[in-house]
Design an enzyme around this catalytic site. Structure first.
Site, PDB file in Angstrom:
ATOM      1  N   HIS A   1       0.855  -1.196   0.000  1.00  0.00           N
ATOM      2  CA  HIS A   1       0.000   0.000   0.000  1.00  0.00           C
ATOM      3  C   HIS A   1       0.886   1.240   0.000  1.00  0.00           C
ATOM      4  CE1 HIS A   1      -4.252  -1.470   1.095  1.00  0.00           C
ATOM      5  NE2 HIS A   1      -3.590  -2.425   0.468  1.00  0.00           N
TER       6      HIS A   1
ATOM      7  N   TYR B   1      -9.504   6.096   6.264  1.00  0.00           N
ATOM      8  CA  TYR B   1      -9.741   6.541   7.639  1.00  0.00           C
ATOM      9  C   TYR B   1     -10.717   7.711   7.558  1.00  0.00           C
ATOM     10  CZ  TYR B   1      -5.510   4.059   9.283  1.00  0.00           C
ATOM     11  OH  TYR B   1      -4.559   3.121   9.612  1.00  0.00           O
TER      12      TYR B   1
ATOM     13  N   PRO C   1      -5.531   1.721  18.312  1.00  0.00           N
ATOM     14  CA  PRO C   1      -5.246   1.083  17.022  1.00  0.00           C
ATOM     15  C   PRO C   1      -5.130   2.034  15.828  1.00  0.00           C
ATOM     16  CG  PRO C   1      -7.516   0.694  17.668  1.00  0.00           C
ATOM     17  CD  PRO C   1      -6.865   1.376  18.824  1.00  0.00           C
TER      18      PRO C   1
ATOM     19  N   LYS D   1      -0.078   0.574  15.130  1.00  0.00           N
ATOM     20  CA  LYS D   1       1.306   0.520  15.621  1.00  0.00           C
ATOM     21  C   LYS D   1       1.573  -0.585  16.646  1.00  0.00           C
ATOM     22  CE  LYS D   1       2.980   3.710  13.104  1.00  0.00           C
ATOM     23  NZ  LYS D   1       3.542   3.144  11.876  1.00  0.00           N
TER      24      LYS D   1
ATOM     25  N   TYR E   1       3.683   6.990   9.754  1.00  0.00           N
ATOM     26  CA  TYR E   1       2.825   5.858   9.393  1.00  0.00           C
ATOM     27  C   TYR E   1       3.648   4.671   8.894  1.00  0.00           C
ATOM     28  CZ  TYR E   1      -1.473   3.470   8.090  1.00  0.00           C
ATOM     29  OH  TYR E   1      -2.502   2.553   8.028  1.00  0.00           O
TER      30      TYR E   1
HETATM   31  C1  PHB Z   1      -6.791  -3.462  10.464  1.00  0.00           C
HETATM   32  O1  PHB Z   1      -6.679  -3.810   9.284  1.00  0.00           O
HETATM   33  O2  PHB Z   1      -7.279  -4.209  11.317  1.00  0.00           O
HETATM   34  C2  PHB Z   1      -6.314  -2.100  10.842  1.00  0.00           C
HETATM   35  C3  PHB Z   1      -5.714  -1.304   9.884  1.00  0.00           C
HETATM   36  C4  PHB Z   1      -5.283  -0.029  10.226  1.00  0.00           C
HETATM   37  C5  PHB Z   1      -5.462   0.423  11.501  1.00  0.00           C
HETATM   38  C6  PHB Z   1      -6.031  -0.375  12.475  1.00  0.00           C
HETATM   39  C7  PHB Z   1      -6.465  -1.646  12.143  1.00  0.00           C
HETATM   40  O3  PHB Z   1      -5.059   1.681  11.809  1.00  0.00           O
END
Ligand code: PHB
Ligand code: APR
Length: 389
Positions: free
Chosen positions: A72, A200, A292, A296, A384
């Site tokens: 990604h 997001y 989450p 991280k 990130y």
């Molecule tokens: C997930 O794919 O579970 C996931 C991805 C990004 C995040 C948190 C969880 O920031």
């Protein structure tokens, strides 16, 4: 029984450490209180930093990660009716890899079995002892039989609820904590991802995240109340709420289906200082927790494991103990920056119960600034994809 290093906890931290040590001829025994099946049934986040991917490659255990993991190069932040795409590769020189953390753990268990590493499952009453002496040991019981594992060092990789951290006396240990006033309701579904990258979303109804595992497995989250229970959320109610929080064109075309897993997780920031005491070292969730947002958790555990394995390898193979002595300081320096980033991203994207209209304007201004300022994007991107080890 004797090992050079006794590792408490057979989650990703414990296994990574065990295999890095084994690759350098240092013997480590892993003590896990659950069954392997239980450890592998836990659904966790799915974004890997390059640092962790490199560790997996160096261990020779990245074949599946390299074929099934998805590169990604960026992500989308959505707010109200606006969106900004952030390009990691352009701004931080590398992408992230989307690959389930449960799969990382599975690959590490396969390697552990191939290399005949010793792991005790279903251990009860695990007690690290004499940690300040030159001869620490760990006692435990398995299937009714008592064991004593003598060692040079103990690695506490037993997660947030483990015993290791509690062994550091209270007058030595400082714990820093922030509890957020909401949780994440997560759903896994056997449907194609809603978008080729993660989205997001900061919406007036609360945060949402569209993530994925593979071309037919998607992971979605919505911010929920801490008092909510999974039973209150039918699949239909979940999809309806998710669609109201993400960009309209994504909601209109996304494929929904029955959930194969649904759970609620609280959000917490937590750090324990120091991360070492006598001959015991803490790694991963045993020492720190991040919310989450930004994924991280495992990535910061991998950084700890990198520092600790380097310290142990230099101690045993090069007679140089400086890495071990400085472990806590080095791991904490990086960790606080990761805590800051996870906290910042959580604050940027969620609706807080006591948030004023002024606070909402601040969030929007920050998101707009990201949409127009490449330096701001670079700061986000570098965090990130992961700070250097
Ligand atoms: C997930 O794919 O579970 C996931 C991805 C990004 C995040 C948190 C969880 O920031
Ligand atoms: N004795 C032995 N094992 C224990 C004990 C104990 N007293 N207490 C807990 N454990 C085991 C747990 O069963 C678990 O398998 O320790 C392991 C800890 O694993 P995680 O909680 O996954 O923590 P860690 O390995 O540090 O993982 C770091 O990776 O998958 C992510 O979300 C996870 O953020 C976390 C990160």
């Amino acid at each position: 029984m004797r090992a050079q290093v006794a590792i408490i906890g057979g989650g990703p931290s414990g296994l990574l450490l065990a295999q890095l040590l084994m690759a350098q001829g240092i013997d480590a025994v892993v003590l896990e209180c659950q069954t392997k099946e239980h450890v592998l049934s836990r659904i966790r986040a799915g974004v890997l930093e390059q640092g962790l991917v490199e560790i997996m490659r160096n261990l020779g255990v990245a074949d599946r990660l390299d074929t099934e993991g998805m590169i990604h190069n960026g992500t989308v932040l959505s707010y109200d009716n606006d969106q900004v795409r952030l390009d990691f590769t352009e701004h931080a020189g590398k992408p992230v890899i989307v690959y389930g953390q449960t799969e990382v753990t599975r690959d590490l268990y396969d390697l552990r079995e191939q290399t005949s590493g010793q792991t005790f499952f279903e251990c009860e009453e695990v007690h690290p002892q004499d940690l300040k002496s030159d001869a620490p040991f760990v006692t435990f019981r398995q299937y009714g039989k008592d064991f004593r594992l003598e060692c040079d060092y103990v690695a506490g990789c037993d997660g947030f609820h483990g015993v290791s951290r509690q062994c550091i006396p209270e007058n030595v240990r400082t714990e820093y904590e922030k509890i957020y006033p909401f949780g994440w309701l997560g759903v896994l579904s056997e449907t194609p991802p809603a978008h080729h990258e993660l989205i997001y979303s900061n919406s007036a109804r609360g945060f949402a995240l569209c993530s994925q595992r593979n071309s037919n497995l998607s992971r979605y989250y919505i911010q929920c109340d801490l008092t909510d229970s999974v039973d209150q959320w039918s699949d239909e109610a979940f999809w309806d709420e998710l669609k109201r929080r993400i960009p309209e064109e994504v909601a209109d075309t996304m494929v929904t289906g029955p959930s194969v897993e649904k759970s609620i997780a609280p959000l917490r920031s937590f750090v324990c200082e120091p991360m070492q005491w006598g001959r015991m070292f803490l790694c991963g969730d045993a020492a720190h927790i991040v919310p989450p947002t930004g994924a991280k958790g495992l990535n910061s555990a991998a950084a700890d494991v990198h520092y600790l394995s380097e310290g142990l390898i230099n101690h045993y193979n090069n007679n140089d103990s400086r890495g071990l002595e400085g472990y806590s300081q080095k791991a904490l320096e990086r960790m606080w920056k990761t805590e800051r980033f996870s906290w910042w991203m959580t604050n940027l994207l969620h609706r807080f119960p006591d948030q004023s209209t002024f606070d909402q304007k601040m969030q929007r201004a920050e998101l707009e600034f990201l949409a127009e300022n490449q330096l701001a994007v670079a700061v986000l991107a570098q965090n990130y994809v992961g700070l250097p080890y």
